[in-house]
Write an enzyme that holds these catalytic residues in place. Structure first.
Site, mmCIF file in Angstrom:
data_model
loop_
_atom_site.group_PDB
_atom_site.id
_atom_site.type_symbol
_atom_site.label_atom_id
_atom_site.label_comp_id
_atom_site.label_asym_id
_atom_site.label_seq_id
_atom_site.Cartn_x
_atom_site.Cartn_y
_atom_site.Cartn_z
ATOM 1 C CG HIS A 415 53.547 6.553 28.941
ATOM 2 N ND1 HIS A 415 54.320 5.232 29.077
ATOM 3 C CD2 HIS A 415 52.058 5.901 28.935
ATOM 4 C CE1 HIS A 415 53.669 4.193 29.491
ATOM 5 N NE2 HIS A 415 52.349 4.602 29.350
ATOM 6 C CD GLU A 416 48.450 7.408 25.996
ATOM 7 O OE1 GLU A 416 48.687 6.672 24.947
ATOM 8 O OE2 GLU A 416 47.737 7.524 26.711
ATOM 9 C CB SER A 417 53.668 9.424 21.195
ATOM 10 O OG SER A 417 54.703 10.201 21.791
#
Length: 540
Positions: A415-417
């Site tokens: 999700h972050e990247s």
């Protein structure tokens, strides 16, 4: 991650590179000194319900006011009284940032709620190693939180530019508030030290009935000799003799030693009676906590107690076994101080400080009684949708603590990247798999070896490296979970533990504590749901 550019910086204290001196053993220990916790306080504070000036007599020492200055907005007031002047919390609150900050060198931000009014106070330009609180700490008005310094952008550069930059943000610093003129707020405050209470940490192992001696510290017959001892060493010896009547012998200078500490007059040995008993060990722990809590005042470089090397700033480690209780420092506490010179005949040593601290954690990784990382359960990671270069590290990251499974870590990184993009960069500059801001990576990140263990100093490695990024994210999540566990048990915060941990990663641990649960930020509210959902396809 976008909201944690500052609030995670204090984690640098949890990831300091393992110090290896005095011929330590090849196998170092990441445990903290036994029986010790984290934070320091100062007796007195201010009367209940009052606000505290951030320095004594602060309004008589302002050097620059709020407003336009040199073509830009100066958002605070500058107070200058010299390097080392104690700085106090303005009001009761929760620390939301403590560590490195652009322009400030080191800063502290405290969030406050008084009669429903939310505001934050900012303290800037402190030196490294002088922050006595960390993110998530609850502080009291008038509590000693740091000391004046000259870090960051000061004019003139160096000690001559030392000052406290103090700001007030109505509505909160991280919650969309704005800076306002601090002077009306300061005019409502009282002098620190005018209270009658004790603002030291409630969990401190320091005896709360111990009081400062007052006046010049007297010599003591318990000190074998003050001859050839430097000022800091004498001050430590006299303070321990005055505050701990159980101590009978304190050694100091000797002409020959394997190390220069004693021959130079920079070290003392505090002999612990009945050191092999629980009573003796507790006495030694109490003395260590007292001295560590006042390490800056005493000018301490490092301690050795019960075979453990404990620097005043940095990570402790277990030394090699030297064969007997004296060589292993079980029967005494060794204290080495920084250079301070030798006293004149009429030198005033001041009074012994009261209160103290306990030693901060060493690595941020959850450990068990054997000081080994706590392994998680077999999570049966589904690696079908995970890049091959990440699989090993996500599996290792899922073994750091029980709260962080491999699928959950995979969901967070994906999700972050935005789909496991190694070189992902957000509009605000967050980088890599875990979307670390550069300032955050400097404290949280580190190069790791083939086993996922830290193998470089803080800030080494890369947020775009699969190993470094995965393990940094796992370590940070675990440290959040560890800190939140007692808060959940006490009812200070409530909610699903996984969501609380993820909220701490996204919005900062201080925000979770401030709101008693997942903060009411739209981004964070969405984040704590979507990461577990993403983790489901990885076996969560």
């Amino acid at each position: 991650m976008k909201k944690i550019i500052a609030v995670i910086a204090a984690i640098i204290l949890l990831l300091v590179l393992l110090v290896t001196v005095l011929t330590p053993s090849d196998e170092t220990d990441l445990c903290t000194p036994s029986g010790l916790g984290s934070s320091r306080g100062v007796a007195g504070g201010v009367p209940a319900g009052e606000l505290s000036l951030p320095e004594e007599n602060a309004l008589s020492h302002t050097t620059s006011e709020f407003g336009m200055r040199w073509g830009s907005m100066h958002k605070g007031i500058d107070i200058a009284q010299g390097v080392g002047t104690p700085i106090y919390a303005f009001a009761d609150g929760v620390v939301s940032a403590a560590g490195s900050a652009s322009g400030f060198g080191q800063w502290i931000i405290i969030d406050h709620n008084i009669d429903g009014e939310i505001f934050s106070t900012v303290y800037g330009h402190m030196m490294e190693g002088t922050l006595y609180v960390q993110v998530g700490d609850q502080v009291k008005a008038g509590q000693h939180i740091t000391d004046e310094g000259y870090n960051g952008e000061v004019e003139p550069p160096g000690p001559g530019g030392a000052h406290l930059h103090f700001e007030v943000h109505e509505g909160g610093y991280f919650t969309g508030g704005s800076a306002v003129d601090p002077r009306p707020w300061l005019e409502r405050a009282v002098e620190p030290g005018t209270g009658s209470g004790d603002t030291s940490t409630p969990s401190s192992v320091v005896d709360k009935e111990r009081q400062p001696t007052g006046g010049d510290l007297p010599p003591s017959s318990k000190i074998l000799s003050e001859d050839k001892l430097q000022i800091n060493s004498i001050r430590i010896a006299r303070s321990v003799a005055a505050n701990f009547p159980q101590i009978e012998t304190i050694g100091g200078w000797r002409p020959v030693d394997a190390y220069p500490d004693h021959p130079s007059g920079r070290a003392v040995d505090i002999m612990i009676p009945d050191y092999g008993t629980d009573t003796g060990k507790k006495l030694g722990d109490d003395i260590l906590a007292y001295l560590y809590g006042n390490a800056d005042f005493f000018g301490v470089e490092y301690f050795i107690w019960r075979q453990e090397y404990i620097p005043a700033n940095g990570q402790s480690n277990i030394m090699e076994d030297r064969g007997d209780p004296t060589q292993n420092h079980y029967d005494h506490i060794h204290v080495t101080t920084i250079e301070s010179g030798f006293p004149t005949a009429d030198y005033d040593f001041g009074s012994a400080p009261a209160g103290g601290s306990t030693v901060p954690g060493s690595s941020g990784t959850s450990v068990n009684d054997d000081c080994q990382p706590r392994l998680g359960v077999d999570d049966h990671l589904n690696s079908d949708n995970i890049p091959d270069e990440l699989v090993k590290w996500i599996e290792l990251g899922g073994q750091v603590c029980p709260e962080v499974s491999s699928p959950l870590l995979a969901g967070l990184l994906e999700h972050e990247s935005a789909g496991f993009q190694a070189n992902a960069v957000s509009p605000v500059g967050a980088q890599g798999y875990g979307q670390f801001m550069p300032g955050t990576w400097a404290g949280v990140g580190a190069k790791v070896d083939d086993n996922g263990e830290i193998a470089g100093p803080p800030g080494s490695g890369s947020p775009s490296d699969p190993a470094d990024a995965s393990m940094a994210a796992a370590r940070y999540l675990c440290s959040i979970a560890e800190d939140q566990r007692p808060l959940i048990e006490s009812g200070q915060i409530s909610g699903d533990p996984t969501e609380l941990m993820l909220a701490g990663y996204n919005a900062g641990p201080g925000a979770v504590q401030q709101y008693g649960g997942v903060p009411p930020y739209a981004e964070t509210q969405k984040y704590v749901k979507i990461v577990p959902e993403t983790a489901m396809k990885h076996g969560y």
